[in-house]
Design an enzyme around this catalytic site. Structure first.
Site, PDB file in Angstrom:
ATOM      1  N   HIS B 164       0.847  -1.183   0.000  1.00 27.94           N
ATOM      2  CA  HIS B 164       0.000   0.000   0.000  1.00 27.94           C
ATOM      3  C   HIS B 164       0.881   1.231   0.000  1.00 27.94           C
ATOM      4  O   HIS B 164       1.809   1.338   0.801  1.00 27.94           O
ATOM      5  CB  HIS B 164      -0.898   0.007   1.243  1.00 27.94           C
ATOM      6  CG  HIS B 164      -1.970  -1.017   1.194  1.00 27.94           C
ATOM      7  ND1 HIS B 164      -3.048  -0.931   0.338  1.00 27.94           N
ATOM      8  CD2 HIS B 164      -2.133  -2.173   1.877  1.00 27.94           C
ATOM      9  CE1 HIS B 164      -3.825  -1.974   0.499  1.00 27.94           C
ATOM     10  NE2 HIS B 164      -3.296  -2.753   1.434  1.00 27.94           N
ATOM     11  N   CYS B 206      -0.618   1.986  -4.986  1.00 29.94           N
ATOM     12  CA  CYS B 206      -1.373   3.175  -5.382  1.00 29.94           C
ATOM     13  C   CYS B 206      -0.388   4.328  -5.517  1.00 29.94           C
ATOM     14  O   CYS B 206       0.537   4.455  -4.724  1.00 29.94           O
ATOM     15  CB  CYS B 206      -2.403   3.537  -4.313  1.00 29.94           C
ATOM     16  SG  CYS B 206      -3.531   2.197  -3.975  1.00 29.94           S
TER      17      CYS B 206
END
Lengths: 525, 392
Positions: B164, B206
């Protein structure tokens, strides 16, 4: 990149045999001469080579030795009479018509640190031969450039420069036997005997470059057991670990050639051979040294005999290939049994002399000692069981010393830049002392190089590299452990900003009150 | 996996036969290929594969890393040259309905965990500090060889990270982050010490493109799964396992890599085209301005495989059979010492009775001291000096 000014001094003694003195000498013998040449590596690094030539006549004993029948005998007789410290050279000039050197050969390079040269037509021709010879026996512009390959822009270097093993404190050598077909061949190789008989002398000679402790490592390898990890090498060692791998297959299928009724592996399929085998090769868990793998492959009975084909389609005489900085592979063909009824498995006794001849040649090539690019008028004496001549050892030492000094200077410079950039790193005392030691050793190495003491210079450069690596890679220098400025603000602002609001307002109030108080006394007047 | 292997070996045999037949005609082509090999300048390959997320629902990150691991091993990089860091154990996780497996395709088509996975840093060992130590080489001397990146100036390194992330950072273990500045500095430290020849950095998180914005060292090529401001999406859930199995970008990269074999000539431009916006929803990005060679000339196998350059050995040494020398060395045998037992080498008494090391206490630094001085001064100035006498 820091700038380096290195001076490499080579003491050369030029000894004239009777009848070989050229007529046009500038001064009467004996005299000294210095030839300096600059090898510029890049804009900031210069290496100056300084050949300190000492010309003199031959002494009586040397004359007697030069009366020998062949060059080899003369060389052997002259060996005890010369100065054989590392880095020095002795050149004996014989008359142009002398029969000591074979026809067509003008230069004979011996096993040690001496050479025999024909006098040539005059001083100019002699000087040309001497220059070429001294470069071959010590260092050339390209070997220095390869040693400094960090600083040289990539396009200037040939593919040679990327091949050689980098200077390291120790090397790990693995010998492996690959037998993909144990049902047909029961292969027996006396690796321990071969290592102690043939590999040992070569490693003993190379022990100046990286010390080798003989006793435990070599003996302890016992066939299938691989490397015992018991005694961690104290410093600078070659570790030799033999092992046998069964059912290890090459990654490429060879094709059958009807004309020679043999199997052929073409040159461009060779790169894909190594990978499947590599996964099986163990390496000693204890050492961090670069590993050299030497593999002996006995082809399966269904693929015998197997030959390697070079680019032109001809089978390679050594039946071996090597990969830079990795090691070498040799294919050992087993003769088909005389009668098809011979019971399997066949007992194969490997001819270790032939095998070790190839492996040691590959070891030399991996270190960068090649004898191929010399002019045809040169004759080189084969070093025999010692593996490499003394002057080849010197070549290695010159290159490694220069490389070590360059590495030290790059490492320390980048360490200094790191400290400039991250101001709040804490340097521990031992890291600081390693840095000082590295600097002192490097300076001493450069000084010794400039005076021609190669051995001392090399040892000093090795110490310098050890210290600088220890300082640079010290675990305490990880800058994450220090408090970078942007993280200070990122952490403290959300904590203190709400608290700071009443403080700032109070500060403003104080300032206002102070100003009012200053105004009031004047008003009251 | 069963379907893929025969196809690969058939392809290899076919290639070998074809090449053998047309050997002469291709001689000049082979020469060009040899030049091509030398152009890349590397002699060995390393891979550092990092999965930074823990917890069961981040299964896909572990599957991402393991599929890259699998491809890289298949193309030839040995375990000794791969540093695999997995922040959590999915295969033996109590919530895994199929223990000892990690799947990358739904309907459990492909088990990327396999039989011989060698995880070097597992679970809580995957920290920013350890990752930076591996990269820069500033590692405690007791670290075993398998946990080190022993690259040299001729190593091509592949670094793959997944987890992440956000704009400028990547989250490790749900408790710390690595910023793009730190990563760029670590790469610079590697460059200073010439610990790589060329570096390929792939990140699947991301806003992944933010992680390669700050690189400034030469010879780095970077790929990311999404641009700043975009999220990287996961691919497909498996209803049997209950989580998403892979991220889209890595899924399509894996499909691309399955077509590659060690001899293929596919170049980096093809890798840049993997996963267009229509498939990936996010826009993959790449950065090549720091890289010296043209991506057209960079083979996929330069980073994902381990194709070594070879030279034919044309020299040999003629050795004399030396039996006498061997005999004379035998007496040394008696001096060989007995091998030490393992326990005798460790200072056991010292280890057992070790007290915990006291952390050095540092007085607070200037910034904090100044801040507190300011607070106290303002407090006493505002509320009156009379409070001071209560303090002293």
């Amino acid at each position: 990149a820091a700038s380096a000014q290195l001076q490499l001094a080579v003491p050369v003694a030029v000894v004239f045999a009777p009848g070989s003195v050229p007529g046009d000498l500038p001064r009467p013998l004996p005299f000294r001469d210095v030839q300096e040449m600059e090898i510029s590596v890049n804009l900031r690094s210069h290496v100056t080579s300084r050949y300190e030539m000492a010309y003199r006549r031959a002494m009586a004993r040397e004359e007697a030795a030069l009366d020998a029948a062949t060059a080899r005998e003369a060389d052997a007789a002259l060996h005890p009479l010369q100065d054989s410290s590392l880095g020095s050279l002795t050149v004996y000039v014989v008359p142009e018509t002398s029969s000591l050197l074979p026809q067509g050969i003008n230069v004979y390079v011996g096993k040690h640190r001496s050479a025999l040269v024909r006098a040539g037509e005059g001083l100019a021709a002699l000087r040309t031969r001497l220059r070429l010879l001294t470069q071959v026996m010590s260092f050339t512009a390209s070997s220095i450039a390869a040693a400094l390959s960090d600083r040289v822009p990539n396009s200037q270097l040939g593919p040679d420069a990327r091949r050689h093993l980098k200077s390291s404190l120790g090397y790990e050598i693995t010998f492996s036997l690959l037998n993909p077909d144990p049902k047909s061949h029961a292969v027996d190789w006396d690796i321990e005997g071969a290592v102690s008989r043939y590999v040992q002398p070569v490693l003993d000679k190379l022990s100046v470059v990286a010390n080798f402790s003989v006793d435990s490592q070599v003996r302890a390898g016992r066939g299938l057991a691989g490397c015992p990890g018991v005694q961690f090498p104290a410093s600078n060692v070659f570790v030799v670990c033999p092992q046998i791998l069964y059912y290890a297959v090459l990654g490429v299928t060879p094709r059958f050639d009807k004309e020679s009724s043999s199997f052929l592996l073409s040159a461009h399929s060779l790169p894909h051979v190594i990978n499947p085998v590599e996964a099986r090769l163990g390496s000693s868990a204890a050492s961090l040294y670069p590993v050299l793998n030497f593999l002996l492959y006995v082809p399966e009975r269904s693929h015998s005999p197997l030959y390697i084909q070079d680019k032109d389609g001809a089978p390679v005489s050594t039946n071996a290939f090597h990969s830079p900085r990795w090691g070498g592979i040799m294919i050992y063909n087993v003769e088909a049994p005389a009668s098809p009824q011979t019971p399997l498995p066949l007992h194969v006794e490997v001819d270790m002399v032939r095998v070790m001849g190839v492996f040691l040649a590959q070891l030399r090539l991996l270190f960068g000692l090649s004898r191929e690019e010399l002019p045809p008028e040169f004759l080189l004496e084969s070093p025999g069981n010692e593996g490499l001549a003394d002057w080849e050892l010197d070549r290695l030492l010159w290159a490694h010393t220069v490389e070590n000094i360059a590495t030290v200077s790059t490492t320390l410079t980048s360490l200094a830049q790191l400290l400039d950039k991250i101001g709040n790193i804490v340097i521990k005392d031992d890291v600081a002392s390693e840095v000082y030691r590295a600097v002192a050793s490097a300076q001493s190495a450069m000084a010794k190089l400039a005076t021609g003491h190669l051995h001392v210079a090399f040892q000093a450069s090795k110490e310098a590299v050890t210290s600088s690596e220890r300082a640079f890679f010290d675990p305490s220098l990880l800058h994450l452990l220090y408090f970078p400025d942007d993280q200070k603000f990122a952490i403290y602002i959300p904590l203190f900003l709400p608290m700071a609001v009443p403080i700032l307002l109070s500060l403003a109030k104080i300032v206002r009150e102070a100003r009012q108080r200053r105004k009031e006394p004047t008003k009251m007047d | 996996m069963a379907a893929v292997a025969p196809a690969g070996s058939w392809a290899r045999v076919a290639t070998a036969l074809l090449v053998g037949c047309c050997g002469a005609a291709l001689a000049s082509g082979v020469q060009d290929q040899a030049e091509q090999f030398f152009k890349s300048g590397h002699t060995n390959n390393w891979a550092v594969l990092v999965c930074t997320s823990r917890f069961w629902f981040n299964y896909r990150h572990v599957a991402n890393t393991l599929s890259v691991y699998r491809s890289v091993k298949r193309l030839g990089i040995p375990d000794s040259h791969i540093v695999l860091m997995l922040a959590d154990d999915m295969a033996c996780n109590p919530r895994n309905p199929k223990p000892a497996t990690v799947f990358s395709h739904k309907n459990m088509e492909l088990n990327v965990y396999g039989d011989d996975v060698e995880v070097d840093y597992r679970s809580y060992e995957v920290t920013v500090e350890n990752f930076l130590r591996v990269l820069t080489g500033r590692i405690p001397p007791s670290t075993p060889r398998s946990k080190r990146l022993l690259s040299d100036d001729r190593s091509n390194i592949l670094i793959y990270m997944t987890g992440h992330g956000g704009n400028g950072f990547l989250k490790f273990q749900d408790s710390e982050e690595i910023t793009n500045v730190e990563l760029a500095d670590a790469f610079e430290q590697m460059w200073q010490k010439r610990r790589y020849n060329e570096l390929l950095f792939i990140i699947d998180t991301c806003q992944g493109a933010s992680m390669y914005e700050r690189f400034y060292s030469p010879n780095i090529m970077a790929l990311a799964s999404s641009q700043v401001g975009e999220d990287s999406l996961s691919h497909q859930p498996d209803l049997g396992i209950g989580v998403h199995l892979m991220d889209r970008y890595t899924f399509y990269v894996l499909e691309f890599l399955e077509e590659i074999h060690p001899a293929s000539q596919t170049n980096m431009n093809d890798l840049f085209q993997v996963c267009p916006k229509s498939l990936c929803v996010s826009t993959p990005g790449h950065r090549t301005d720091l890289f010296q060679r043209d991506p057209q000339n960079v083979l996929i196998t330069d980073f994902f495989g381990s194709v070594r350059k070879v030279e034919i050995t044309t020299e040999t040494i003629s050795l004399k059979s030396d039996l006498a020398g061997f005999e004379s060395k035998l007496p040394k045998d008696e001096l060989a010492t007995e091998p030490l037992k393992y326990a005798e080498q460790l200072p056991v008494a010292q280890i057992i009775h070790q007290k915990p090391k006291q952390k050095d206490w540092h007085p607070p630094g200037g910034f904090i001291l100044g801040l507190w001085a300011l607070i106290i001064m303002v407090f006493f100035k505002t509320y009156g000096i009379k409070h001071m006498k209560h303090v002293f």
